[in-house]
Design a protein around this motif. Structure first.
Motif, short mmCIF file in Angstrom:
data_model
loop_
_atom_site.label_atom_id
_atom_site.label_comp_id
_atom_site.label_asym_id
_atom_site.label_seq_id
_atom_site.Cartn_x
_atom_site.Cartn_y
_atom_site.Cartn_z
N GLY A 126 -1.12 -0.26 -6.66
CA GLY A 126 -1.84 -1.47 -6.29
C GLY A 126 -3.35 -1.31 -6.25
O GLY A 126 -3.91 -0.25 -6.53
N LYS A 127 -4.01 -2.40 -5.87
CA LYS A 127 -5.47 -2.41 -5.83
C LYS A 127 -6.04 -1.47 -4.78
O LYS A 127 -7.13 -0.93 -4.94
CB LYS A 127 -5.95 -3.84 -5.55
CG LYS A 127 -5.55 -4.85 -6.61
CD LYS A 127 -5.98 -6.26 -6.22
CE LYS A 127 -5.53 -7.27 -7.27
NZ LYS A 127 -5.89 -8.66 -6.88
N THR A 128 -5.30 -1.28 -3.69
CA THR A 128 -5.79 -0.40 -2.63
C THR A 128 -5.46 1.07 -2.88
O THR A 128 -5.87 1.93 -2.10
CB THR A 128 -5.19 -0.82 -1.27
OG1 THR A 128 -3.75 -0.87 -1.38
CG2 THR A 128 -5.71 -2.17 -0.85
N GLY A 129 -4.74 1.36 -3.95
CA GLY A 129 -4.46 2.75 -4.30
C GLY A 129 -3.54 3.46 -3.33
O GLY A 129 -3.79 4.61 -2.95
N LEU A 130 -2.45 2.79 -2.92
CA LEU A 130 -1.50 3.41 -1.99
C LEU A 130 -0.88 4.64 -2.64
O LEU A 130 -0.48 4.61 -3.81
CB LEU A 130 -0.42 2.40 -1.60
CG LEU A 130 -0.88 1.08 -0.99
CD1 LEU A 130 0.32 0.20 -0.66
CD2 LEU A 130 -1.73 1.31 0.25
N LEU A 131 -0.75 5.70 -1.85
CA LEU A 131 -0.18 6.94 -2.36
C LEU A 131 1.32 6.79 -2.52
O LEU A 131 2.02 6.33 -1.62
CB LEU A 131 -0.49 8.10 -1.41
CG LEU A 131 0.09 9.46 -1.78
CD1 LEU A 131 -0.48 9.94 -3.11
CD2 LEU A 131 -0.19 10.48 -0.68
N GLY A 132 1.84 7.18 -3.69
CA GLY A 132 3.28 7.11 -3.95
C GLY A 132 3.74 8.28 -4.81
O GLY A 132 2.93 9.07 -5.31
N GLU A 133 5.06 8.38 -4.97
CA GLU A 133 5.67 9.48 -5.72
C GLU A 133 6.84 8.92 -6.53
O GLU A 133 7.64 8.14 -6.01
CB GLU A 133 6.14 10.57 -4.76
CG GLU A 133 6.73 11.79 -5.45
CD GLU A 133 7.22 12.82 -4.44
OE1 GLU A 133 7.37 13.99 -4.82
OE2 GLU A 133 7.47 12.43 -3.28
N TYR B 111 4.07 6.07 0.33
CA TYR B 111 3.89 6.75 1.62
C TYR B 111 3.03 5.96 2.60
O TYR B 111 2.56 6.52 3.60
CB TYR B 111 3.30 8.13 1.39
CG TYR B 111 4.22 9.04 0.63
CD1 TYR B 111 5.46 9.39 1.15
CD2 TYR B 111 3.88 9.53 -0.63
CE1 TYR B 111 6.32 10.21 0.45
CE2 TYR B 111 4.73 10.35 -1.33
CZ TYR B 111 5.95 10.69 -0.79
OH TYR B 111 6.80 11.50 -1.48
N GLU B 112 2.84 4.69 2.33
CA GLU B 112 2.06 3.83 3.22
C GLU B 112 2.73 2.47 3.30
O GLU B 112 3.66 2.16 2.55
CB GLU B 112 0.62 3.70 2.71
CG GLU B 112 -0.10 5.04 2.58
CD GLU B 112 -1.54 4.87 2.14
OE1 GLU B 112 -2.32 4.31 2.92
OE2 GLU B 112 -1.87 5.30 1.03
N TRP C 297 -6.66 4.52 13.79
CA TRP C 297 -5.65 4.01 12.88
C TRP C 297 -6.02 4.35 11.44
O TRP C 297 -7.18 4.28 11.05
CB TRP C 297 -5.48 2.50 13.03
CG TRP C 297 -5.07 2.11 14.42
CD1 TRP C 297 -5.87 1.65 15.42
CD2 TRP C 297 -3.75 2.19 14.97
NE1 TRP C 297 -5.15 1.43 16.56
CE2 TRP C 297 -3.83 1.75 16.32
CE3 TRP C 297 -2.51 2.58 14.46
CZ2 TRP C 297 -2.73 1.70 17.15
CZ3 TRP C 297 -1.42 2.53 15.30
CH2 TRP C 297 -1.53 2.10 16.62
N ILE C 298 -4.99 4.71 10.65
CA ILE C 298 -5.22 5.09 9.27
C ILE C 298 -5.21 3.83 8.40
O ILE C 298 -4.22 3.11 8.36
CB ILE C 298 -4.13 6.07 8.77
CG1 ILE C 298 -4.06 7.29 9.70
CG2 ILE C 298 -4.40 6.50 7.34
CD1 ILE C 298 -2.93 8.24 9.35
N ALA C 299 -6.32 3.56 7.73
CA ALA C 299 -6.41 2.40 6.86
C ALA C 299 -5.54 2.60 5.62
O ALA C 299 -5.39 3.72 5.12
CB ALA C 299 -7.85 2.16 6.45
N ARG C 300 -4.95 1.52 5.12
CA ARG C 300 -4.11 1.60 3.93
C ARG C 300 -4.96 2.00 2.73
O ARG C 300 -6.05 1.50 2.51
CB ARG C 300 -3.44 0.25 3.67
CG ARG C 300 -2.49 -0.16 4.77
CD ARG C 300 -2.01 -1.59 4.63
NE ARG C 300 -1.19 -1.77 3.44
CZ ARG C 300 -1.51 -2.54 2.42
NH1 ARG C 300 -2.66 -3.18 2.42
NH2 ARG C 300 -0.71 -2.66 1.39
N GLY C 301 -4.41 2.95 1.95
CA GLY C 301 -5.11 3.42 0.76
C GLY C 301 -6.18 4.45 1.04
O GLY C 301 -6.87 4.89 0.10
N LEU C 302 -6.33 4.86 2.29
CA LEU C 302 -7.36 5.84 2.63
C LEU C 302 -6.97 7.22 2.10
O LEU C 302 -5.87 7.72 2.38
CB LEU C 302 -7.54 5.90 4.14
CG LEU C 302 -8.58 6.90 4.66
CD1 LEU C 302 -9.98 6.54 4.17
CD2 LEU C 302 -8.55 6.96 6.19
#
Length: 577
Positions: A30-37, A51-52, A100-105
């Motif tokens: 996605g646009k926010t660059g969510l970490l995935g596998e 993972y987010e 708090w951990i922001a999404r895509g951080l």
């Protein structure tokens, strides 16, 4: 290469146009660059676990393939740091972005600015291979971080220089492979190679009498600690993290409640290492993924922790990995499997749960490290399990029992009686007992195995007698059997039970463990001999010897050993007279 999102189901995303990707590759969703596998491939479609939190993600957004598997960063700066399940540094995030951990951080796990004093131990022109130590960095006051050639590389050192470097600056140059830095990256789902696996013949000393004497664990062994709510799983693991004889501690808080992890995060920085007097965090790595964090990252936290443990093992250190708890990891696996629409097994867990558990436990072990034949390291795994309702027949506990080398079963009745550790010695076992007996015989006492056998037989006899007492009452029991009950209770309360808040009794050296039990077993033989000579049982039960035995666990080790020797000698002389 990039694809397009065509389906979103919770933390699972389906992307099209991913023909060139590979299994377990890391992707940005996605646009926010969510970490995935990537966890499944079918034609041009890839199933990705994110993972987010995927709230707000839309169909048609781009999925970018990083072209490499999910990795962890390995190098100086790991010790004393708190990471989440995908190795984001929580202390750095808290300082820069809040609680708090922001999404895509995305942040690097290790600092890119800090400089480390690198001291070469190899010279230019030296032929090196994977695992060869080329230099050292003093990571903490007591831990020397050994800079190793990454596995799979070999050649001749053309240049190596000492000085202060960041982890990305070259410290040495290898012919044919270019520069070497202080930083390594390693895929979390791939175990690091070793030269040879060694037999489990050296004990993992815990300082807890019920473990070291009755249920010993080998260095490099694996043990599970199942127990219901409130039985003390977290307390056992935290006690072992503080007092067990390990060079490095990797503590994984996998899916546990936030208040428990808050306690860990607030207490660990202030705990002192009993061995050195320095802060315990100087030899500890925390991997924290609480129950309110994304469930997919919980599944990865176990592998992040074991990879860090293997890295320090390769340096020749004894590493203790505390996983709390494996049940939460298995629940994350079940949820991901359900979203993949796989065939469910028992209680909804995937059918491959047992093999995944075995694969994790197999990454423990005592090994001869790559690069230097004399360098040995070990990863000892202590895994807490939270069976629903305390039911040990559920799949996670049963699958772990089949793969692990030991079972320390926690008992709710003992926990409610404030008996710590609340270990049910009747349900527990250790497969390392006979392999470790030669070490105990040579390093502690020749009759250590015999003493353990006598203790186990006494506890079993007490259980049998308790059934008789419930039927006929204590007054109907012969004096010889009653004295067995009384001494057994003394051993349960004063030997198998320890005070976690006592400076003296929280951890017990092996010598003190041996002589304490030796004196208590000798007291039983003394009482039985006195009964045969006509001594009243009430007089024996009121003997000053019994009071001395009860106070023995709060006596310093050297004084306790001397006191036990004197008591045994006096009892033997009086019994013979």
């Amino acid at each position: 290469m990039s694809g397009t999102i065509i389906k979103i189901s919770g933390p699972t995303v389906l992307a099209r146009g991913m023909e060139q990707t590979r299994m377990f590759n890391r992707v940005a969703v996605g646009k926010t660059g969510l970490l995935g596998e990537v966890i499944r491939l079918r034609g041009s479609e890839a199933t990705i676990q994110v993972y987010e939190d995927t709230t707000g993600l839309m169909l048609g957004e781009e999925v970018a393939d990083a072209g490499e598997p999910l990795q962890v960063e390995l190098g100086p700066g790991l010790l004393g740091t708190v990471f989440d399940g995908v190795q984001r540094p929580l202390n750095v995030i808290a300082a820069q972005y809040g609680d708090w951990i922001a999404r895509g951080l995305t942040l690097p796990a290790l600092s890119r600015d800090r400089r480390w004093a690198f001291t070469p131990v190899a010279r230019p022109g030296t032929a090196v291979g994977g695992g060869t130590c080329v230099g050292v960095v003093q990571e903490t006051a007591k831990i020397e971080h050994r800079i190793l050639v990454p596995p799979g590389l070999s050649g001749t050192l053309s240049k190596i220089e000492g000085g202060a470097y960041t982890i990305e600056e070259p410290v040495a140059w290898l012919d044919g492979h270019g520069p070497l830095t202080l930083l390594q990256c390693w895929p979390v789902r791939t175990s690091r190679p070793v030269a040879e696996r060694l037999p489990p013949v050296v004990p993992f000393i815990t300082g807890q009498r019920v473990f070291d004497m009755l249920l010993p664990l080998a260095s490099g062994g694996t043990v599970i600690v199942p127990g219901g709510f409130g039985t003390g799983k977290t307390v056992v693991e935290q006690t072992l993290a503080r007092y067990a004889q390990a060079d490095i501690i990797v503590y994984i808080g996998c899916g546990e409640r936030g208040n428990e992890m808050t306690e860990v995060l607030t207490e660990f920085p202030h705990l002192k290492d009993p061995a050195t007097g320095l802060p315990l965090m100087e030899r500890t790595v925390l991997v924290i993924n609480t129950s309110n964090m994304p469930v997919a990252a919980r599944e990865t936290s176990i592998y992040t922790g074991i990879t860090i443990a293997e890295y320090y093992r390769d340096m020749g250190y004894a590493v203790a990995l505390m996983a709390d708890s494996t049940s939460r990891w298995a629940e994350a696996t079940r949820e991901i499997s359900a979203r993949l629409e796989e065939m469910p097994g028992e209680e909804g867990y995937p059918t491959y749960l047992a093999s995944k558990l075995a694969g994790f436990y197999e990454r423990g072990g005592r090994v001869r490290c790559l690069g230097e034949p004399d360098r040995q390291g070990a990863v000892t795994i202590v895994s807490a399990i939270s069976p629903p309702g305390g039911d040990f027949s559920e799949p996670v506990t049963q699958g772990s029992i089949q793969a692990a080398g030991g079972l320390w079963a926690l008992d709710s009745d003992l926990a409610h009686r404030r008996h710590f550790p609340a270990i049910n010695w009747k349900r527990s076992f250790s497969l390392y007992t006979h392999a470790l007996d030669p070490w105990f015989q040579t390093q502690v006492a020749p009759d250590w195995p015999q003493l353990r056998t006598e203790l186990a037989a006494l506890l079993q006899k007490e259980e049998d007698l308790q059934e008789v007492v419930q039927l006929v009452g204590i007054d109907a029991v012969p004096d010889q059997e009653r004295i067995v009950l009384e001494v057994s209770r003394l051993i349960r309360e004063e030997y198998l039970r320890q005070n976690a808040y006592s400076d003296i009794d929280a951890a017990c050296p092996l010598g003190k463990q041996y002589w304490m039990l030796k004196a208590q077993m000798e007291f039983l033989a003394y009482c039985q001999a006195m009964l045969k000579q006509g001594r009243p049982i009430e007089q024996l039960l009121a003997s000053p010897l019994r009071s001395e035995l009860e106070r023995m666990k709060e006596t310093p080790p050297d004084d306790c050993i001397q006191q036990a020797r004197t008591m045994i000698e006096n009892m033997q002389q009086e019994a013979q007279a």
